[in-house]
Design a protein around this motif. Structure first.
Motif, PDB file in Angstrom:
ATOM      1  N   UNK A 236    -113.188 -27.879   2.865  1.00  0.00           N
ATOM      2  CA  UNK A 236    -114.086 -26.846   2.334  1.00  0.00           C
ATOM      3  C   UNK A 236    -114.365 -27.021   0.839  1.00  0.00           C
ATOM      4  N   UNK A 237    -113.358 -27.360   0.025  1.00  0.00           N
ATOM      5  CA  UNK A 237    -113.642 -27.492  -1.410  1.00  0.00           C
ATOM      6  C   UNK A 237    -114.475 -28.747  -1.681  1.00  0.00           C
ATOM      7  N   UNK A 238    -114.283 -29.779  -0.872  1.00  0.00           N
ATOM      8  CA  UNK A 238    -115.130 -30.976  -1.008  1.00  0.00           C
ATOM      9  C   UNK A 238    -116.590 -30.616  -0.748  1.00  0.00           C
ATOM     10  N   UNK A 239    -116.786 -29.848   0.334  1.00  0.00           N
ATOM     11  CA  UNK A 239    -118.161 -29.460   0.676  1.00  0.00           C
ATOM     12  C   UNK A 239    -118.777 -28.612  -0.425  1.00  0.00           C
ATOM     13  N   UNK A 240    -117.968 -27.716  -0.974  1.00  0.00           N
ATOM     14  CA  UNK A 240    -118.445 -26.873  -2.056  1.00  0.00           C
ATOM     15  C   UNK A 240    -118.909 -27.740  -3.228  1.00  0.00           C
ATOM     16  N   UNK A 241    -118.107 -28.771  -3.520  1.00  0.00           N
ATOM     17  CA  UNK A 241    -118.479 -29.693  -4.586  1.00  0.00           C
ATOM     18  C   UNK A 241    -119.788 -30.406  -4.273  1.00  0.00           C
ATOM     19  N   UNK A 242    -119.962 -30.817  -3.019  1.00  0.00           N
ATOM     20  CA  UNK A 242    -121.184 -31.516  -2.613  1.00  0.00           C
ATOM     21  C   UNK A 242    -122.419 -30.653  -2.787  1.00  0.00           C
ATOM     22  N   UNK A 243    -122.249 -29.353  -2.476  1.00  0.00           N
ATOM     23  CA  UNK A 243    -123.402 -28.456  -2.520  1.00  0.00           C
ATOM     24  C   UNK A 243    -123.987 -28.375  -3.923  1.00  0.00           C
ATOM     25  N   UNK A 244    -123.139 -28.614  -4.927  1.00  0.00           N
ATOM     26  CA  UNK A 244    -123.642 -28.549  -6.297  1.00  0.00           C
ATOM     27  C   UNK A 244    -124.540 -29.749  -6.586  1.00  0.00           C
ATOM     28  N   UNK A 245    -124.376 -30.805  -5.819  1.00  0.00           N
ATOM     29  CA  UNK A 245    -125.244 -31.982  -5.996  1.00  0.00           C
ATOM     30  C   UNK A 245    -126.329 -31.941  -4.925  1.00  0.00           C
ATOM     31  N   UNK A 246    -126.812 -33.125  -4.561  1.00  0.00           N
ATOM     32  CA  UNK A 246    -127.855 -33.180  -3.534  1.00  0.00           C
ATOM     33  C   UNK A 246    -127.249 -32.843  -2.175  1.00  0.00           C
ATOM     34  N   UNK A 247    -127.918 -31.981  -1.452  1.00  0.00           N
ATOM     35  CA  UNK A 247    -127.418 -31.642  -0.131  1.00  0.00           C
ATOM     36  C   UNK A 247    -128.044 -32.557   0.905  1.00  0.00           C
ATOM     37  N   UNK A 248    -127.180 -33.192   1.717  1.00  0.00           N
ATOM     38  CA  UNK A 248    -127.690 -33.985   2.824  1.00  0.00           C
ATOM     39  C   UNK A 248    -127.114 -33.398   4.102  1.00  0.00           C
ATOM     40  N   UNK A 249    -127.672 -33.779   5.220  1.00  0.00           N
ATOM     41  CA  UNK A 249    -127.149 -33.274   6.502  1.00  0.00           C
ATOM     42  C   UNK A 249    -125.709 -33.706   6.753  1.00  0.00           C
ATOM     43  N   UNK A 250    -125.129 -34.524   5.882  1.00  0.00           N
ATOM     44  CA  UNK A 250    -123.722 -34.879   6.035  1.00  0.00           C
ATOM     45  C   UNK A 250    -122.854 -33.615   5.995  1.00  0.00           C
ATOM     46  N   UNK A 251    -123.206 -32.691   5.078  1.00  0.00           N
ATOM     47  CA  UNK A 251    -122.465 -31.434   4.997  1.00  0.00           C
ATOM     48  C   UNK A 251    -122.606 -30.658   6.312  1.00  0.00           C
ATOM     49  N   UNK A 252    -123.798 -30.698   6.867  1.00  0.00           N
ATOM     50  CA  UNK A 252    -123.998 -30.042   8.163  1.00  0.00           C
ATOM     51  C   UNK A 252    -123.070 -30.636   9.217  1.00  0.00           C
ATOM     52  N   UNK A 253    -122.963 -31.959   9.186  1.00  0.00           N
ATOM     53  CA  UNK A 253    -122.141 -32.634  10.189  1.00  0.00           C
ATOM     54  C   UNK A 253    -120.682 -32.198  10.063  1.00  0.00           C
ATOM     55  N   UNK A 254    -120.181 -32.174   8.799  1.00  0.00           N
ATOM     56  CA  UNK A 254    -118.787 -31.755   8.592  1.00  0.00           C
ATOM     57  C   UNK A 254    -118.610 -30.305   9.038  1.00  0.00           C
ATOM     58  N   UNK A 255    -119.570 -29.467   8.644  1.00  0.00           N
ATOM     59  CA  UNK A 255    -119.499 -28.052   9.021  1.00  0.00           C
ATOM     60  C   UNK A 255    -119.458 -27.891  10.536  1.00  0.00           C
TER      61      UNK A 255
END
Ligand SMILES: Nc1ncnc2c1ncn2[C@@H]1O[C@H](COP(=O)(O)OP(=O)(O)OP(=O)(O)O)[C@@H](O)[C@H]1O
Ligand SMILES: [Mg+2]
Lengths: 278, 380
Positions: free
Chosen positions: A237-256
């Protein structure tokens, strides 16, 4: 002659009260359901998007799952998440089992309320407050000992997992016939063997359910983890939070989506266990 | 403690021949739950000795302390005062798992996660018996309660009567010195209950184990027991064989609780070692038996069982006379409800015969004959 059919028309048989018969029940239920689950739908759908967009559908693909799988940071975060969740769930469940035994298998004693208040602290104190408090406490310990390891995260996770593990275990203990333990003692079982041979086997479904719940709760914690973690200690979850501050790609969707699937499976097992307990 | 032990040892020797130690003795046992004003005295200075190999029954109304006495013997509660002795040895301080005493619980309390066999073998396993011995003993117990076919069943798949049998086998398997049974038949229907009564009595004879049986059903107590203790309000009022309890109740409570009976106020006119004579309200004088205790001449209460009285139309010479108010036919017997002079109710019970006898009418004035030895003076 009384015409029974006609009588029925005048006074239809009364149904027992049910909340379902209230006007608007179905509508409200549907609205709630949609509000809760509708946002998840695009999240899951776009995790399969072939393009980089979160708004335009460009065809089906598993590329983001593959990308996430091959991403070292994601791998590290996953491993860390699992280590913390498993350790915290096991520790919290052990402590919760002991706490449940101590609060149900003893005569009421002074300070019982204080113990309940202690166990349920994470449910009563706002998480952000606990997080800040832990940040301050751990910061001074880190400064004093120069230790920056995982113990802080595990301790914090264990603490807030305890009430979630405690509740199903306690419910199970309270539903258990006390005379079974009396019978074991009558049949020459020492207190320890009574626990091993009678209490524990009957308590298992409750313990498993508690551990399941604790695991899920630990797995998706953000607030406390974000405040307590040292540099380089990212959970999923904290990794994803960090990612959201940058460019969002569907990779976050996949992890979610994967996290979602894990949670759903766990909670389903939890309910299944809970149901079998009856 | 030392004093309790001495008293207990004396009490243990009180019954039977010298050297014949009582199986269980309660020596001046008091049990209080809670403390201060809202404390409940569940047992009030109870002393009783239960003989080896005896079918002993605790009988009394709900809340009189029967379960409490059993729990004290089993070790689930500790006495507030006094001591419990097992074969003369004080055991009041031992935890339940160190007492060679087993219990059949009212709710059976079978372990739901074990099979029938595992339940029965549990006690022996906990005693550390070798596996082979446990297995053969379980076999024997299964045969004893006729449950061989269901050995591998889970206990929640058994009927009430079958669960009852498993509970019994489980408690008997470790060969306890004393078996405690807390209203074990109360959950069964009448027919099964009668069967189990016979089976229990039979098992007791077969195993030679001392049974302490709790019930609030007086018929059950009378049919099954070697001796009965009648309890009320935390006290034991009378201990004796069923016949003695029934024929010679010590006080009003016992007389009333066990069977139907007639109470009359009378005057004790003379006293001797074995009995005395009372003058009944009718003016007639009869010989009486006396309950244990001190008596002095004067007003007393006497009891006469309904079946110890007989009606007759010749009323001039009988002990009592009364007016017939009501006739109740109950199959085997007929109950005649009469009023004696002074409006005292009196019931006469007659067994119905085929070649039926005289018929009486409501309103008849009749004589009541009393069998010899049927009048008992009560303690209170
Ligand atoms: N654990 C306890 N705490 C407080 N009071 C108790 C406790 N156990 C029993 N009592 C009280 O002690 C008295 C005797 O209870 P006990 O269970 O021995 O009665 P009993 O003769 O077995 O009655 P029943 O036929 O209803 O089973 C009752 O007044 C009961 O309320
Ligand atoms: Mg009872």
């Amino acid at each position: 002659m009384v015409d029974v059919a006609k009588l029925r028309q005048i006074a239809p048989p009364r149904r027992p009260f049910s909340i379902r018969s209230l006007p608007g029940f179905t509508a409200i239920a549907i609205v709630c359901f949609v509000l809760l689950y509708a946002p998840l739908l695009p999240l899951v759908v776009y995790s399969f998007n072939a393009g980089t967009s979160l708004a335009f559908w460009e065809g089906f693909s598993l590329r983001w799952y593959v990308a996430a799988w091959e991403n070292d940071s994601v791998q590290d975060a996953t491993i860390l998440s699992l280590i913390i969740a498993v350790t915290a769930a096991v520790t919290a469940t052990t402590l919760a089992t002991m706490a449940a035994l101590g609060t149900t298998r003893t005569k009421p004693y002074k300070g019982l309320t204080a113990i309940y208040a202690m166990i349920n602290q994470p449910l009563m104190v706002p998480e952000i407050v606990t997080a800040v408090a832990l940040l301050i406490l751990f910061a001074s310990i880190k400064a004093a000992t120069n230790y920056h390891g995982l113990a802080y995260l595990i301790a914090a996770h264990t603490a807030f997992c305890i009430p979630f593990a405690y509740l199903p275990i306690r419910a199970r203990l309270e539903g258990m016939d006390l005379s079974l333990e009396t019978a074991a003692a009558d049949l020459y079982a020492t207190p320890w063997r009574t626990f091993r041979r009678v209490t524990l086997p009957l308590l298992w479904p409750g313990i498993l359910a508690g551990a399941m719940l604790a695991f899920v709760i630990s797995l998706d914690d953000v607030v406390i983890t974000e405040f307590v973690k040292s540099a380089g200690q990212d959970t999923l979850p904290t990794y994803m939070l960090g990612q959201l501050r940058r460019a969002i790609t569907p990779e976050v969707n996949a992890i979610s989506s994967v996290l979602l699937a894990v949670s759903v499976v766990m909670v389903t097992i939890f309910f299944f266990l809970n149901r079998r307990m009856r | 403690m030392a004093k309790a032990k001495a008293i207990g040892a004396a009490a243990a020797r009180q019954h039977g021949s010298v050297g014949d130690v009582a199986a269980v003795t309660a020596a001046n046992v008091t049990k209080t739950f809670g403390s201060g004003d809202d404390g409940v005295v569940a047992l009030d200075d109870v002393s009783v000795s239960i003989r080896q190999n005896e079918f002993f029954t605790l009988l009394g109304p709900s809340g009189c302390g029967k379960t409490t006495l059993l729990r004290l013997i089993a070790g689930f509660e500790l006495p507030t005062q006094g001591d419990i002795l097992l074969e003369g040895e004080p055991i009041g301080h031992l935890p339940p798992y160190q007492r060679p005493v087993n219990t059949v619980f009212q709710s059976y309390a079978l372990f739901p996660h074990m099979t029938v066999s595992e339940n029965i073998g549990f006690g022996l396993q906990m005693l550390g018996k070798p596996q082979a011995e446990v297995a053969s003993e379980v076999e024997r117990m299964l045969a004893l309660v006729r449950m061989e076919a269901l050995a591998k069943r889970r206990v929640d798949q058994l009927s009430g009567g079958q669960q009852q049998r498993v509970a019994l086998a489980r408690a008997l398997a470790p060969h306890p010195k004393v078996l405690l049974l807390d209203e074990p038949l109360s959950a069964l229907d009448l027919k099964l209950r009668k069967e189990m009564q016979i089976e229990l009595k039979h098992l007791q004879g077969e195993t030679g184990i001392t049974f302490i049986f709790v019930t609030h059903d007086q018929e059950e107590a009378l049919t099954m027991s070697d001796r009965v203790a009648v309890m009320d309000n935390g006290k034991i009022l009378q201990v004796g064989p069923p016949r003695e309890i029934y024929d010679h109740p010590a006080d009003r409570f016992v007389a009333n609780f066990i069977g139907e009976t007639n109470f009359l106020t009378a005057e004790l006119t003379s006293l001797s070692k074995s009995g005395g004579r009372v003058k009944l309200p009718s003016g007639k004088t009869v010989a009486v038996t006396l309950a244990d205790g001190e008596f002095s001449e004067g007003q007393v209460t006497v009891v006469i069982r309904p079946e110890h009285a007989r009606l007759t139309k010749a009323k001039s010479k009988t002990t009592l006379t009364g007016v017939l108010r009501n006739i109740v036919y109950i199959g085997t017997d007929t109950h005649y409800h009469l009023r004696l002079p002074g409006d005292t109710p009196f019931i006469v019970r007659t067994q119905n015969q085929r070649d039926t006898q005289e018929s009486y009418q409501q309103g008849d004035e009749l004589g009541i004959e009393i069998s010899a030895n049927a009048v008992q003076v009560l303690r209170d």
